[in-house]
Design an enzyme around this catalytic site. Structure first.
Site, PDB file in Angstrom:
ATOM      1  CB  SER A 138      -0.960  -0.043   1.195  1.00  0.00           C
ATOM      2  OG  SER A 138      -1.849   1.046   1.133  1.00  0.00           O
ATOM      3  CG  HIS A 139       0.123   3.578   3.304  1.00  0.00           C
ATOM      4  ND1 HIS A 139      -0.787   2.545   3.341  1.00  0.00           N
ATOM      5  CD2 HIS A 139       0.581   3.739   4.548  1.00  0.00           C
ATOM      6  CE1 HIS A 139      -0.879   2.109   4.579  1.00  0.00           C
ATOM      7  NE2 HIS A 139      -0.054   2.811   5.344  1.00  0.00           N
TER       8      HIS A 139
ATOM      9  CG  ASP B 170      -2.277   4.166  -1.558  1.00  0.00           C
ATOM     10  OD1 ASP B 170      -2.987   4.140  -2.577  1.00  0.00           O
ATOM     11  OD2 ASP B 170      -2.296   3.257  -0.704  1.00  0.00           O
TER      12      ASP B 170
ATOM     13  CG  ASP C  46      -2.597  -0.194  -2.754  1.00  0.00           C
ATOM     14  OD1 ASP C  46      -2.433   0.925  -2.216  1.00  0.00           O
ATOM     15  OD2 ASP C  46      -3.360  -1.052  -2.280  1.00  0.00           O
TER      16      ASP C  46
ATOM     17  CG  ASP D 153      -5.887   1.260  -1.288  1.00  0.00           C
ATOM     18  OD1 ASP D 153      -4.890   2.015  -1.213  1.00  0.00           O
ATOM     19  OD2 ASP D 153      -6.022   0.243  -0.568  1.00  0.00           O
ATOM     20  NE  ARG D 154      -3.819   4.206   3.009  1.00  0.00           N
ATOM     21  CZ  ARG D 154      -3.360   4.316   4.238  1.00  0.00           C
ATOM     22  NH1 ARG D 154      -2.783   5.445   4.625  1.00  0.00           N
ATOM     23  NH2 ARG D 154      -3.453   3.320   5.080  1.00  0.00           N
TER      24      ARG D 154
ATOM     25  CE  LYS E 130      -7.411   2.186   1.867  1.00  0.00           C
ATOM     26  NZ  LYS E 130      -7.434   1.405   3.118  1.00  0.00           N
TER      27      LYS E 130
END
Ligand code: G1P
Ligand code: ZN
Length: 542
Positions: free
Chosen positions: A112-113, A276, A278, A280-281, A375
């Site tokens: 992710s982030h 981010d 991937d 999703d954010r 998300k």
């Protein structure tokens, strides 16, 4: 040729808030990823005859991991795999492909982030056929399987070409390499008023989207610049790099500081956003004004009907417990249900599947809807653009009108990263012991009304999740929440969530840190943060 490789279990292959995350070098140990993947397949009843979506955010080791997983899937007898070209898929795009193709789930490679690179982080997670992160029952079964694993199955074959779109074969399994963007972009076109947004860009509307050298670059270029006509160069850091070019792809004011500086500067565009690792954010910024994720959720929910995909209204609104209650006020005004779930997107899945809510979000820069089961950063950006195009106002004007109507939930999260795990655990235990004695006591001039450790009973399947964060609620509804992160890879991260509601019409434009000052003081005193962690200040404030 199928090979069975003997192995022994690795310690600590326990999926956290969002899959298994470790340092990249941990994943690179011989058999490490393989053991987890075998456990994953075993936990879902095997892979034989199944179809999986496979892809990741392009970070270091992404391509190697995709090849390992493909060989293992083929060796277990999987029917086919749908893989993003180059092994790339954003998390929301993977969720969409899982649903669109009615597959048996997907394997997403991402931390992710968290930063990427050989000395940074890597991760893997499984999403179920509804497109959402595997629920705890499934991740627990995976963890259990990692503890007893004795062998795994793979193929002895060379790597396949992930760069060319089309079908190929890996032993008996067919592999379809697909354009990672096309189906996702089509989904976005079905939800939003692209002609209205195009018209606004043609009219001179300017924006900056910082993809932070991560996976959303190709998505943002295609959708924002090509389809919507945003000026070329509106997307910056648009090429996914294995180490994200050294950026920390976490879209918050601390890490997306280049974007923040531009948006707060003299020549700021009308609208700014970042996503981010991937995809999703999201972080949303107006000219000269930062939009907190909790406020963004509330504004999106209040205005979603302006987008064609949501013109029928919302079924309900869900937020994670630490997220501010701003969205609840919108739901109440609309007369629809609102839900407070534990941290982590997986808790929204049942509500979305059951048609109980349409939009959901977390304070951690995550917003999304029932269009996928993750998300979705670009979705949030596009919904904002749709709203801005229809209302013809600036971000600041929209926020001001929102607060004037609903009041303002001043909100901030203070993170204390990489603290010693034992000290963080000791602080949380001491706090939990104190909970029953707290109601009625005073801190920083405020009286505590309630104190508990959040537990959640899923309204759809009745499952219970305990110990989801310590809540201290004051008599004026101000709130402090303490949780330890479930996604970190180094020591412990203490998250302290602070909230204070002011009804307006005055006091709507205070500095959040100033508005929250008494609550921040109380938060330190109550938990003994300074004594336990040795830190007097957070190192990330969002
Ligand atoms: C963090 C966020 C949480 C989010 C998760 C995955 O988890 O706080 O809201 O769902 O990342 O993106 P945490 O590290 O707090 O466990
Ligand atoms: Zn992410």
């Amino acid at each position: 040729m199928i090979e069975t490789i003997q192995t022994t279990p690795f310690e600590g292959q326990k999926p956290g808030t969002s899959g298994l995350r470790k340092k990249t070098r941990v994943f690179m140990q011989p058999h490490y990823l393989e053991c987890f993947v075998q456990a994953l397949f075993d936990a879902i009843g095997g892979a034989a005859g199944k179809v999986f979506v496979i892809g990741g955010d392009g970070r270091f080791y992404n391509d190697t991991a995709v090849q390992i997983i493909l060989r293992m899937a083929a060796a277990q007898g999987a029917k086919s795999a749908i893989v993003g070209q180059g092994g790339l898929l954003s998390t929301p795009a993977a969720s969409h492909l899982i649903r669109l193709n009615k597959t048996d789930g997907g394997i997403i490679l991402s931390a992710s982030h968290n930063p990427g690179g050989i000395d940074e982080d890597f991760g893997i997670k499984f999403n179920t056929p509804n497109g959402g992160p595997a629920p705890e029952t499934v991740t627990e079964a995976m963890f259990a399987a990692t503890k007893t694993i004795s062998h795994y199955k793979t193929l002895k074959t060379p790597d396949i070409d992930l760069g060319t779109i089309g079908s190929t074969q890996l032993a008996e399994m067919s592999v379809q390499i697909v354009d990672p963007v096309a189906d996702y972009a089509a989904l976005m076109e079905s939800l939003f008023d692209f002609p209205a947004m195009r018209a606004r860009f043609a009219d001179g509307f300017t924006m900056r989207f910082d993809a932070m050298n991560a996976v959303t670059g190709p998505y943002a270029r295609d959708i924002l610049e090509t389809r919507l006509g945003a000026a070329k160069g509106s997307v910056t850091h648009g090429t996914p790099l294995p180490d994200f070019g050294g950026m920390h792809p976490d879209p918050n004011p601390t890490w997306a500081h280049e974007l923040m500086a531009e948006m707060m500067g003299g020549a700021a565009p009308d609208f700014g956003a970042a996503s981010d690792g991937d995809g999703d954010r999201n972080m949303v910024v107006g000219r000269g004004v930062y939009v907190s994720p909790s406020d963004s959720l509330a504004v999106l929910a209040a205005n979603a009907h302006l987008a064609p995909g949501y013109s029928a209204g919302l079924k309900g609104i869900a937020r994670s417990m630490p997220t501010s209650a701003a969205a609840d006020r919108v739901a109440q005004a609309m007369g629809v249900e609102h839900f407070e779930t534990p941290t982590g997107w997986k808790f929204f899945g049942n509500l979305l599947d059951a048609g109980r809510c349409t939009i959901c979000g977390e304070e951690s820069f995550g917003t999304g809807s029932d269009h996928v089961r993750e998300k979705d950063g670009l979705w949030a950006v596009l919904l904002w653009l749709n709203i801005l195009a229809v209302r013809g106002q600036s971000v600041a004007e929209i926020l001001t009108e929102h607060w004037a109507r609903y009041g303002r939930n001043y909100y901030s999260r203070h993170d204390f990263e990489a603290i010693e795990t034992a000290r963080a655990d000791a602080m949380m235990s001491a706090l939990r012991v104190k909970l029953p004695t707290l109601p009625g006591t005073e801190f920083a001039g405020m009286t505590i009304r309630a104190a508990d450790d959040f537990a959640y009973t899923d309204p759809v399947d009745g499952s219970v999740s305990k110990n989801q964060g310590v809540r201290i609620i004051f008599t004026d509804d101000s709130r402090i929440v303490y949780r330890l992160s479930g996604t970190g890879t180094e020591g412990a991260t203490l998250r302290v969530y602070l909230e204070r509601y002011l009804p307006g019409p005055g006091d709507l434009h205070l500095d959040p840190q100033a508005a929250l000052a008494p609550i921040i003081t109380a938060a330190h005193a109550l938990a003994g943060i300074d004594q336990y962690t040795g830190r007097t200040r957070p190192n990330v404030i969002t």
